[in-house]
Design an enzyme around this catalytic site. Structure first.
Site, PDB file in Angstrom:
ATOM      1  N   TYR A 236      10.164  -6.037  21.663  1.00 52.42           N
ATOM      2  CA  TYR A 236       9.930  -5.653  23.090  1.00 52.42           C
ATOM      3  C   TYR A 236       8.338  -5.184  23.345  1.00 52.42           C
ATOM      4  O   TYR A 236       7.564  -5.700  23.880  1.00 52.42           O
ATOM      5  CB  TYR A 236      10.910  -5.135  23.665  1.00 52.42           C
ATOM      6  CG  TYR A 236      10.874  -5.127  25.153  1.00 52.42           C
ATOM      7  CD1 TYR A 236      11.152  -6.025  26.123  1.00 52.42           C
ATOM      8  CD2 TYR A 236      10.503  -3.922  25.881  1.00 52.42           C
ATOM      9  CE1 TYR A 236      10.986  -6.029  27.549  1.00 52.42           C
ATOM     10  CE2 TYR A 236      10.358  -3.697  27.322  1.00 52.42           C
ATOM     11  CZ  TYR A 236      10.630  -4.967  27.947  1.00 52.42           C
ATOM     12  OH  TYR A 236      10.691  -4.674  29.496  1.00 52.42           O
TER      13      TYR A 236
ATOM     14  N   SER B 213       5.771  -3.024  30.969  1.00 52.14           N
ATOM     15  CA  SER B 213       6.766  -1.789  30.629  1.00 52.14           C
ATOM     16  C   SER B 213       5.917  -0.662  29.967  1.00 52.14           C
ATOM     17  O   SER B 213       4.639  -0.982  29.700  1.00 52.14           O
ATOM     18  CB  SER B 213       7.625  -2.420  29.538  1.00 52.14           C
ATOM     19  OG  SER B 213       8.181  -1.477  28.996  1.00 52.14           O
TER      20      SER B 213
END
Length: 689
Positions: free
Chosen positions: A587, A574
């Site tokens: 995250y 990501s």
């Protein structure tokens, strides 16, 4: 064998086709499908059928024609357009010639076609043309092959059919066979009536009649009489079998795929058959003898090669020993094939370009038959053909001995250009992932689903892995419908090491192994790390977004190392790995660790040719942003939802399809490892450093 002809079904076929194609061809289609639907009669494009009728040519004249099955068509699913129409008289006249080359025969057949756009007529069109009957059927029935694939086959045929069969000693298909049959037909007619049954020694059976039903029922009767003969005279010897161990099944494919890839320079796709009859055959104490005698009918040689490779599977308990055993066995097979090719060319006095020397069937006592091809579909065809070969061998041996055509006749068929053309018809267009196997986690939706679709379009065989079984079922139905035979589904929760292991074992058992793994499954977790909620979210995120990927990577490494032919492990990381967002620490921290994990795999597995890379995507409209997370992230950035997706240097929304293209590039980037590819529309703060 029970006949399955139904007047009602025949009428329905007439209702469907007769108005456009005529009654003769409509009924020809119906009984052809009946034959093709029974694998004990016809397998994968084998056999052929015809009808003599009339048709209108391009000048508007009605002419007598032979409608004959076209190359590339399967009797089980054939349509009227699968029967090219050829002018009948020139085909019948051709059989009076003294000689004709293969090229001349093909030119003649194509030159007599009413529609040049039709498929090429069967190589046995001349043979069908000279048989004086309206409808003609030809099959490679297992039972008939069992009684003619043995010593004294002419006497056996006489014992079963008496004077009711025209027996033709083996002649290779094509012009020579048609001419020989024409001679025998003339001789038989000169002595009296011609029977409606013809047995081609070591090859197959023909029947004919004035109607499609008559020809079909005569075929069923001929096969049934052979079955009764076998039942009455067979001496059956049982061979004890043990059900194949699932772990053994999963371990065989990767080792064989790797050994074949290293030897041939290209990947292979496998299927492992473990049916009781195959296991019993592999358990024969004379397997080394009976398995090496040859093909049940010469037509099968282009699918299975002349002989299978027999390998002792017991060595699999020692991985290194088993790998060495397989490599040595394949090297031995290749050397023997080279010698067979040299020997046969010398004996025939011909010069040929050698085909690939690699086995298509590998027999493992205690485990079954591993069959290989350029695709799962090809491997399945090989497996089907060999399963029926085993049935023929067992029946023939029970009668007293299995004796198909000798080696030189198999060589003639294997290197016959008209047979090789059959394989080229189904080769299709190749993609960048042709012959590769990919396993994708989180494949039921979002980026995983888009990547699966992209990989399938690129030619890959794909294993869809996901823990959402309902969505997985839908994705498999959709993609499997478009890419039949190249897609399978496995339920998998990446947080469970056992679940991941089962997924890879299923992939290995179904396709033979894996070449590319896309570790994609994940979920977004938010919260401030200094709060208890944020801490709990971090722990859950690390379990899924880091350790889940570790479970997948470990399992992938085991298979890739067993194969020993390189491969790729690709991670969906990501943008948050380099540019954390507010209250998104659970995250971002896991994804940052994931990039480090990828780099470590690149370092550790690079020497074995295994590449590890990652894609850093950002702001993709997927279920990741469910449960209000999307709105929360937009508020955190102080932008609208749509602006949130377009908030990048290119001012365009990045899609799951964009990410899939990045994974496709990395799957094919043979010189790239340890790399992070950004797919986010441009984010300067997240540029890799």
């Amino acid at each position: 064998m029970d006949p399955r002809h139904s007047k009602d079904e025949a009428q329905r076929t007439l209702d469907t086709y007769a108005s456009i194609w005529g009654e003769d061809l409509a009924l020809r289609v119906y009984t052809s499908r009946l034959l093709g639907a029974d694998p004990s009669l016809v397998l994968h494009g084998g056999g052929n059928t015809s009808v003599k009728s009339t048709a209108v040519d391009l000048l508007g004249d009605r002419v007598e024609v032979l409608f004959i099955k076209g190359s590339g068509w399967d009797l089980a699913t054939i349509e009227p357009r699968g029967f090219p129409a050829c002018r009948l008289a020139p085909l019948q006249r051709a059989c009076a010639l003294e000689a004709m080359t293969d090229e001349q025969m093909v030119a003649l057949l194509r030159g007599q076609m009413l529609d040049p756009a039709s498929p090429t007529p069967s190589v046995e069109a001349l043979l069908h043309a000279i048989i004086p009957a309206k409808f003609v059927d030809h099959t490679h029935a297992d039972a008939v092959l069992a009684v003619i694939d043995q010593p004294g086959s002419a006497e056996v045929v006489q014992a079963i059919y008496g004077d009711g069969a025209l027996f033709v000693p083996y002649v290779m298909p094509g012009f020579a066979l048609a001419r020989r049959v024409a001679e025998l037909v003339r001789e038989r007619l000169a002595r009296g009536a011609l029977p409606s049954l013809m047995i081609l020694d070591k090859h197959g059976v023909f029947t004919w009649g004035d109607t499609a039903e008559e020809s079909y029922t005569r075929m069923i009767d001929a096969v049934t009489r052979a079955e009764h003969y076998i039942e009455e005279r067979s001496v059956v010897v049982s061979h004890p079998t043990v059900a194949a161990d699932p772990d053994l099944r999963a371990a065989i494919g990767p080792v064989v795929r790797g050994a074949l890839a290293r030897a041939s320079g290209r990947p292979w796709v496998c299927t492992l058959r473990t049916g009781l009859e195959l296991l019993a055959f592999c358990a024969r104490d004379d397997l080394a003898r009976v398995s090496q005698i040859g093909c049940a009918t010469p037509d099968h040689v282009i699918r299975t090669k002349a002989r299978p490779l027999v390998i002792d599977a017991h060595a699999i308990t020692d991985a290194a020993r088993f790998r060495a055993t397989v490599e040595q066995a394949i090297a031995r097979y290749v050397a023997e094939y080279h010698e067979y090719f040299r020997r046969s060319c010398a004996a025939r006095g011909v010069v040929r370009d050698e085909l690939d020397p690699f086995p298509r069937v590998l027999l493992f006592p205690g485990a079954g038959a591993l069959c290989v091809g350029g695709s799962r579909a090809e491997a399945e065809i090989v497996a089907d053909v060999y399963a029926h070969t085993v049935s023929v061998i067992e029946a023939a041996e029970a009668l007293g001995g299995y004796q198909p055509v000798p080696e030189l006749d198999l060589f003639d068929m294997e290197y016959w250009s008209l047979e090789q053309a059959k394989l080229k018809l189904g080769a299709g267009q190749r993609g960048p992932l042709d012959r590769r196997i990919a396993l994708i986690t989180g494949a039921a939706s979002g980026i995983g689903h888009a990547t699966a679709a992209t990989f399938l379009a690129a030619g890959a065989h794909v294993v869809l892995a996901d823990r959402d079984e309902e969505s997985l079922e839908k994705a498999a139905a959709e993609l499997g419908g478009r890419y039949r035979g190249r897609c399978m589904k496995v339920a998998c929760d990446v947080r469970s090491e056992a679940s991941v292991h089962r997924a890879f074992a299923q992939s290995a058992a179904h396709f033979g192994g894996v070449d590319v793994v896309v570790s994609n499954a994940g979920r977004a977790f938010s919260g401030s790390l200094h709060t208890s909620e944020g801490h709990e979210a971090l722990c859950a995120s690390l379990e899924l977004n880091l350790l889940g990927h570790q479970n997948v990577a470990r399992a992938a490494a085991r298979v890739l190392l067993a194969q020993g032919s390189g491969g790729a492990i690709l991670f969906n990381a990501s943008k948050s790995a380099f540019n954390q967002g507010p209250d998104f620490g659970p995250y971002g921290v896991a994804k940052a660790a994931l990039v480090s994990l990828m780099r470590q795999y690149a370092v550790d597995l690079g020497p074995q040719g295994i590449r590890a890379n990652a894609v850093n995507a950002d702001r993709i409209r997927t279920a990741l942003f469910g449960a209000g997370l999307l709105e929360a992230r937009a508020r955190a950035r102080n932008v609208s939802v749509d602006d949130y997706f377009r908030d990048n240097l290119l001012r365009r929304e990045t899609t799951a399809a964009d990410v899939a293209q990045a994974f496709l590039y990395l799957a094919t980037a043979e010189a790239t490892t340890g790399c992070v590819v950004t797919v986010d529309g441009g984010n300067a703060a997240a540029f890799p450093r």
